[in-house]
Design a protein around this motif. Sequence first.
Motif, short mmCIF file in Angstrom:
data_model
loop_
_atom_site.label_atom_id
_atom_site.label_comp_id
_atom_site.label_asym_id
_atom_site.label_seq_id
_atom_site.Cartn_x
_atom_site.Cartn_y
_atom_site.Cartn_z
N UNK A 88 0.82 -1.21 0.00
CA UNK A 88 0.00 0.00 0.00
C UNK A 88 0.86 1.27 0.00
N UNK A 89 2.07 1.18 0.54
CA UNK A 89 2.95 2.35 0.60
C UNK A 89 3.49 2.59 -0.80
N UNK A 90 2.72 3.35 -1.58
CA UNK A 90 2.91 3.41 -3.03
C UNK A 90 4.18 4.15 -3.46
N UNK A 91 4.80 4.94 -2.57
CA UNK A 91 6.03 5.63 -2.97
C UNK A 91 7.21 4.68 -3.06
N UNK A 92 7.15 3.56 -2.33
CA UNK A 92 8.22 2.57 -2.38
C UNK A 92 9.51 2.98 -1.70
N UNK A 93 9.48 4.05 -0.88
CA UNK A 93 10.72 4.55 -0.29
C UNK A 93 11.28 3.60 0.76
N UNK A 94 10.42 3.06 1.62
CA UNK A 94 10.93 2.12 2.63
C UNK A 94 11.39 0.83 1.96
N UNK A 95 10.65 0.36 0.96
CA UNK A 95 11.06 -0.84 0.24
C UNK A 95 12.41 -0.64 -0.45
N UNK A 96 12.67 0.57 -0.92
CA UNK A 96 13.96 0.90 -1.54
C UNK A 96 15.10 0.57 -0.57
N UNK A 97 14.95 1.03 0.67
CA UNK A 97 15.99 0.77 1.66
C UNK A 97 16.05 -0.70 2.04
N UNK A 98 14.90 -1.27 2.33
CA UNK A 98 14.87 -2.65 2.81
C UNK A 98 15.47 -3.60 1.78
N UNK A 99 15.13 -3.41 0.53
CA UNK A 99 15.61 -4.32 -0.51
C UNK A 99 17.10 -4.12 -0.77
N UNK A 100 17.56 -2.87 -0.79
CA UNK A 100 18.98 -2.62 -1.08
C UNK A 100 19.86 -3.13 0.06
N UNK A 101 19.44 -2.90 1.28
CA UNK A 101 20.25 -3.39 2.41
C UNK A 101 20.24 -4.91 2.45
N UNK A 102 19.08 -5.52 2.20
CA UNK A 102 18.99 -6.98 2.20
C UNK A 102 19.87 -7.61 1.12
#
Length: 313
Positions: A178-192
């Motif tokens: 639902x968090x359509x900007x994807x900003x948190x996913x950007x961090x989570x995926x890159x760090x992972x």
Amino acid sequence: MQAICVIGGSRYFGKLLVKRLQAAGHQVTVINRGSAPPPAGVEHLVVDRDDEAALMAALGSRSFDVVVDQVCYTPVQAAIAARAFAGRTRRYVMTSTIEVYDPASAALPALPPGAPVPEELVDPADWLVAADLPWHDEAYLEAHYAEGKRQAEAVLTRAGGFEFASVRSAHVLGGGPQEFTGRLAHYAERIARGEEIAVHAKALPTVFIHYEELAELLRWAATATDFTGPLNACSHGPLDVHGLAAIIAAQVGRAPVVRTVQAGEEASPFSFDRHYAMSNARATELGFSFSRTTDWLPGAVAEALTDEPSPNA
């Protein structure tokens, strides 16, 4: 029970707000362009809010106790709303943004270094309105998002046809897809994945709010209190990009790879070289109880990594 109109309300915290208002027993009407239907039992007016004649026709003889405007981005939209709802509502609540305080987007009064930003730093009663700027142009609007919000607040503050309040939201996170900007996913995926994140040499803190908490604050602002003027909305506990990355790293079990950017170079989301972390003292004094960012952020990170929607979706 109150009659409440929500303009927007088709996604993210606006969608949840509609559900919570309905669950509390209010009579809810949603106005949007029909991108998504509201829950069963909610009246739905499909109309473009930018078309004043069509909006007036859709409203007909309806009146409301409160209007919550989720999608007001320009002084032109605000002026249309002010005319359309004058005499139709007692109270008008607009969702605004932390970006109104961004010193990169306007000349603002100076604060002591690191001081939490209070609402009075940007007083909409004094803000200049320029409705003749190209607000209809999407590229211009995107580049002047903060100024559009400031001027929209200014128009509605001066309208005089109703009590007006604005809720200046911190950066909203949580809810997985639902968090359509994807900003948190950007961090989570890159760090992972062990990929680098770009940060400023002297990254400064900002503030956040969970989307469920913002929906609840908007419900409270609409129905449980009669404050007017701007109100900052953020969870307790500012975080800089390093603090954010550390929480994500603890979730994924991998240390972040950091690259420091030069002055003027673009950094990753939530890395700021300027301070505008808000104070939530006014809302707290009015009786709203905020959570702490560090209490809910790990769960939001987990949602971003699994891509599973929140049960409140």
